[in-house]
Structure formats: C-alpha cells, structure tokens
Scaffold this motif. Sequence first.
Motif: not given
Length: 66
Positions: A3-21
């Motif tokens: 499942v592709d959750l989209g592009p990486l938003r940053a190269f360090k630190g914590s991140q959250r990505y929405a998982v499609p319904n």
Amino acid sequence: MFVDLGPLRAFKGSQRYAVPNGVDLAQFDSVVIWCREFSVLISPADLQFGGSRSSDLREPGLPRIR
C-alpha cells in the motif's frame, strides 16, 4: 502486496501517515521506506500490534513499528 502511503515528508524525526480505509493492517508484517526513483530500500521495520482485534488496529499508537 503493498500500500503506497505517499512520499516521505522528512528524512528525520517521527512521522504519521494515514492508512486508507479498507486496508487490513493484519495482512502486513512490515513496512518499508523505498526510493522509487533509484529502486533502493532505505529502511525496513516490523509491525507489532498491541491489540488482538482488527478494530484495535486503528487506535492511536497502533501498530507499532520497531
């Protein structure tokens, strides 16, 4: 299967990505960060679930990536 959750938003630190319904997270053992442009694996991680019911999988903090 992936499942592709989209592009990486940053190269360090914590991140959250929405998982499609409709995505059943119990069907996946791991997540990966993959560079599509260079076809390179950047980072794999195992998924660990804190709840045993599929409805628990979307609770905050679940799943855990280790």
